[in-house]
Design a protein around this motif. Structure first.
Motif, PDB file in Angstrom:
ATOM      1  N   LEU A   1      -4.150   5.394   7.854  1.00 39.08           N
ATOM      2  CA  LEU A   1      -3.860   4.641   6.632  1.00 39.08           C
ATOM      3  C   LEU A   1      -4.861   3.518   6.411  1.00 39.08           C
ATOM      4  N   PHE A   2      -5.211   2.841   7.504  1.00 36.61           N
ATOM      5  CA  PHE A   2      -6.067   1.655   7.414  1.00 36.61           C
ATOM      6  C   PHE A   2      -7.211   1.795   8.411  1.00 36.61           C
TER       7      PHE A   2
ATOM      8  N   LEU B   1      -1.854   0.169  -4.176  1.00 37.73           N
ATOM      9  CA  LEU B   1      -1.394   0.522  -2.833  1.00 37.73           C
ATOM     10  C   LEU B   1      -2.414   1.390  -2.089  1.00 37.73           C
ATOM     11  N   ILE B   2      -3.675   1.203  -2.413  1.00 36.84           N
ATOM     12  CA  ILE B   2      -4.741   1.901  -1.708  1.00 36.84           C
ATOM     13  C   ILE B   2      -5.474   0.879  -0.853  1.00 36.84           C
ATOM     14  N   ALA B   3      -5.548   1.131   0.437  1.00 33.43           N
ATOM     15  CA  ALA B   3      -6.162   0.169   1.340  1.00 33.43           C
ATOM     16  C   ALA B   3      -7.645   0.061   1.068  1.00 33.43           C
TER      17      ALA B   3
ATOM     18  N   ASP C   1       1.722  11.623   0.723  1.00 32.05           N
ATOM     19  CA  ASP C   1       2.208  11.265   2.051  1.00 32.05           C
ATOM     20  C   ASP C   1       1.616   9.935   2.509  1.00 32.05           C
ATOM     21  N   LEU C   2       0.310   9.768   2.325  1.00 34.98           N
ATOM     22  CA  LEU C   2      -0.331   8.524   2.732  1.00 34.98           C
ATOM     23  C   LEU C   2       0.172   7.354   1.897  1.00 34.98           C
ATOM     24  N   GLN C   3       0.363   7.559   0.605  1.00 33.33           N
ATOM     25  CA  GLN C   3       0.896   6.501  -0.249  1.00 33.33           C
ATOM     26  C   GLN C   3       2.309   6.121   0.169  1.00 33.33           C
TER      27      GLN C   3
END
Length: 301
Positions: free
Chosen positions: A10-11, A22-24, A44-46
């Motif tokens: 995710l990060f 909400l996007i890193a 899924d990632l979101q």
């Protein structure tokens, strides 16, 4: 804080910045660079990012003994705030853990300076700040806060802090020597030097409003005329030999309850020389009330 999914997916950066999307990403030269490992069309990632933000918000609210979280994924999506997230990518068997977060945003505030003058300002505000309890006192809070200051090119003295906890105030005093706050009437805290280090373009004095008690529906002359008129009974009830008997009723229309600032009943009194019904001041007031009364009667029909 551990999660059942890979935080590193995710990060990818140690410190990531999230906004409404909400996007890193990571701030660089005033721009947000999106991570290639996170795609905006990956549900899924979101969903996992939203889960991380919600869990951090609940943990922060619990630590501050708040009734409800002030940070959540849904709130971040509807507000122009930024959330700095710090991770430790090597922990949890290489899946990574979330260390904490810092949420900031610009707010238009009405503040009081040392002289008690109202100042309108729009500083960058710290809105929420949390480091996991088991990872506190390891320098993570300072690392995260310094990262934000560097990428905002800002000094902490120029910021405002929304309801800082005693622990956060201690952190600011120890790390940035912010000890002398300027009392405010709202929940925000600013420190000595906030007003001195800002240009006139950033601060604007707000004219003081008159207290409600100073707002009068009548001028002083009109109020005096009303008081004079109330000392004399209306034309039909005047004494038999009163000069008012010879005056046409059009000079003394009845007073409604709401047409006078005083609701006290009129008191009988003798008519003095300066209380004549032909007084220009009284006549002007009567004519004004008569005109208003006629308009209201015409509107009712």
């Amino acid at each position: 804080m551990e999660f059942p999914f890979d935080i590193n997916q995710l990060f990818s950066e140690r410190v990531s910045v999230l906004d409404q999307s909400l996007i890193a990403g990571r701030k660089s030269a005033g721009r947000t660079i999106l991570h290639t490992s996170v795609s905006s069309d990956s549900p899924d990632l979101q969903a996992h990012i939203a889960t991380v933000i919600d869990e951090l918000g609940r943990a922060s609210a619990k630590a501050q003994q708040l009734t409800s979280p002030i940070t959540s994924a849904s709130k971040l999506q509807t507000q122009r705030h930024q959330l700095y997230l710090l991770k430790d990518g090597e922990s949890n068997g290489g899946r990574g853990v979330v260390v904490g977060f810092l949420k900031v945003g610009y707010k238009k505030l009405f503040l009081l300076d040392r002289q008690g003058l109202h100042i309108e300002a729009e500083p960058l505000c710290v809105l929420d700040f949390y480091i996991s309890e088991n990872l506190q006192r390891h320098g993570y809070g300072l690392e995260l806060f310094d990262f934000m200051l560097q990428h905002k090119s800002l000094e902490p003295i120029l910021m405002a802090f929304d309801r800082p906890s005693p622990k956060f105030l201690s952190f600011l005093a120890k790390q940035y020597c912010l000890t002398q706050s300027v009392p405010q009437v709202n929940n925000f805290v600013v420190f000595e030097g906030f007003f001195l280090n800002r240009s006139a373009a950033q601060l604007r004095k707000v004219p003081l409003r008159k207290p409600e008690g100073e707002i009068k529906p009548y001028s002083m002359m009109e109020r005096e005329a009303v008081r004079q008129e109330q000392r004399v009974p209306p034309w039909p009830f005047a004494p038999p030999h009163s000069p008012l008997r010879s005056v046409s009723s059009r000079y003394s229309p009845p007073l409604s309850v709401g047409s006078s600032p005083s609701r006290a009943a009129p008191r009988a009194a003798s008519l003095s020389a300066n209380q004549s019904p032909q007084s220009p001041l009284i006549e002007r007031c009567r004519a004004r009330r008569t005109s208003s009364l006629n308009r209201s009667e015409m509107g009712s029909h």
